[in-house]
Design a protein around this motif. Structure first.
Motif, PDB file in Angstrom:
ATOM      1  N   LEU A  99       0.647   4.136  -2.873  1.00  0.00           N
ATOM      2  CA  LEU A  99       0.463   5.681  -2.469  1.00  0.00           C
ATOM      3  C   LEU A  99       1.680   6.495  -3.075  1.00  0.00           C
ATOM      4  O   LEU A  99       1.352   7.524  -3.580  1.00  0.00           O
ATOM      5  N   LEU A 132       1.314   9.695  -5.640  1.00  0.00           N
ATOM      6  CA  LEU A 132       1.849  10.862  -5.285  1.00  0.00           C
ATOM      7  C   LEU A 132       2.782  11.481  -6.604  1.00  0.00           C
ATOM      8  O   LEU A 132       2.702  12.467  -6.897  1.00  0.00           O
ATOM      9  N   MET A 190       0.857  -1.189   0.169  1.00  0.00           N
ATOM     10  CA  MET A 190       0.055  -0.030  -0.144  1.00  0.00           C
ATOM     11  C   MET A 190       0.836   1.112  -0.044  1.00  0.00           C
ATOM     12  O   MET A 190       0.604   2.294  -0.718  1.00  0.00           O
TER      13      MET A 190
END
Length: 301
Positions: free
Chosen positions: A254, A258, A250
């Protein structure tokens, strides 16, 4: 028996009676006494003599409890002069010499406990000196105990909690307790009159908590504490490993999102920074439609 025999017997009895009457007689009003450490106490000793007191001698000695076979002088009165023992200088004194042999002991200490002897002589008084004895016990509350621990505080290890007190008369009673989450009395192993310990084997997280050592006697109670924390190593089960891998996955997703957001934001900023002419040329470039005419010749027969 003739008259001369009776006369000799009567003379001997009278002489013996006179000698006994003339010997110094000492009386101690209390055979045993108690004092609390720091207080003052009067050690009583009275005497009777038929001779003037010009050569009176009074000697007080102490046989301490720690060494009863080695008595030492406390204070002496000899023909008007008073001599104090260095160990008692400033703390001991006569209350009424030469008429009384009483002494006062100030700032009493536990080391003052023992057998006191009052010895009185008054030359040329015949006979042995008069002697009186009394015992003194100086009581003291317990001093602040010292708590220590040693051992392995990892789960499954063994720990020893120890407690020691330096002073207390009568000898303090010692007790170990666990205070949290509920008060529990613990078995105590007394190593001496003034120290004790508890042993705990195969400890676990439930062993953690606050432990208290209490020492008490008739004059008070003192406590010391130990906050014991048992450390448990992490569990290496597959479930924990899967959870770690999922968390890392995860985090990577992420991070990728980003990076994409930052790239789009930077691209938009670059387009805004172009000049109007560059933007028009770019729009014309996109809007321009070019045609290439083609000539198609057809023959009809």
């Amino acid at each position: 028996m003739g008259c001369s025999g009776w006369w000799l017997l009567w003379t001997a009895c009278l002489g013996n009676s006179v000698l006994q009457h003339n010997a110094v007689r000492v009386t101690v009003r209390e055979s045993s006494m108690e004092a609390i450490q720091g207080d003052s106490v009067v050690l009583p000793c009275s005497f009777f003599t038929m001779i003037p007191l010009s050569r009176l001698s009074i000697i007080w000695t102490l046989a301490p409890l720690s060494d009863p076979d080695s008595p030492s002088q406390v204070i002496v009165y000899d023909q008007g002069q008073v001599i104090e023992s260095p160990a008692f200088t400033g703390r001991v004194g006569f209350t009424g010499v030469p008429w009384s042999a009483d002494v006062i002991l100030n700032d009493s200490r536990v080391s003052d406990s023992g057998i006191y002897r009052c010895v009185v002589s008054n030359p040329p008084e015949v006979g042995d000196p008069g002697i009186g004895e009394l015992s003194l016990s100086v009581l003291a509350p317990p001093s602040l105990p010292v708590c220590l621990w040693e051992g392995d505080t990892e789960a499954g290890g063994s720990v020893t909690l120890s407690c020691a007190v330096a002073e207390g008369v009568p000898t303090p009673e010692m007790r170990w307790e666990k205070l949290e989450p509920e008060k529990i009395s613990l078995p105590l192993n007394m190593e001496s009159d003034m120290s004790g310990s508890i042993q705990m084997a195969n400890i676990s997280a439930q062993t953690s908590g606050i432990y208290r050592c209490s020492v008490s006697n008739v004059l008070g109670t003192q406590n010391c504490y130990i906050n014991l924390s048992v450390w448990s190593p992490p569990d290496d089960s597959p479930g924990i490993l899967q959870g770690v891998l999922l968390t890392l996955s995860m985090a990577l997703v992420l991070l990728a999102l980003l990076v994409l957001v930052l790239w789009l934001h930077r691209t938009g900023q670059e387009r805004k920074m172009r000049s109007p002419r560059e933007q028009e040329e770019e729009e014309e470039c996109y809007n321009e439609i070019r045609y290439t005419p083609s000539l198609i010749k057809r023959s009809f027969v």
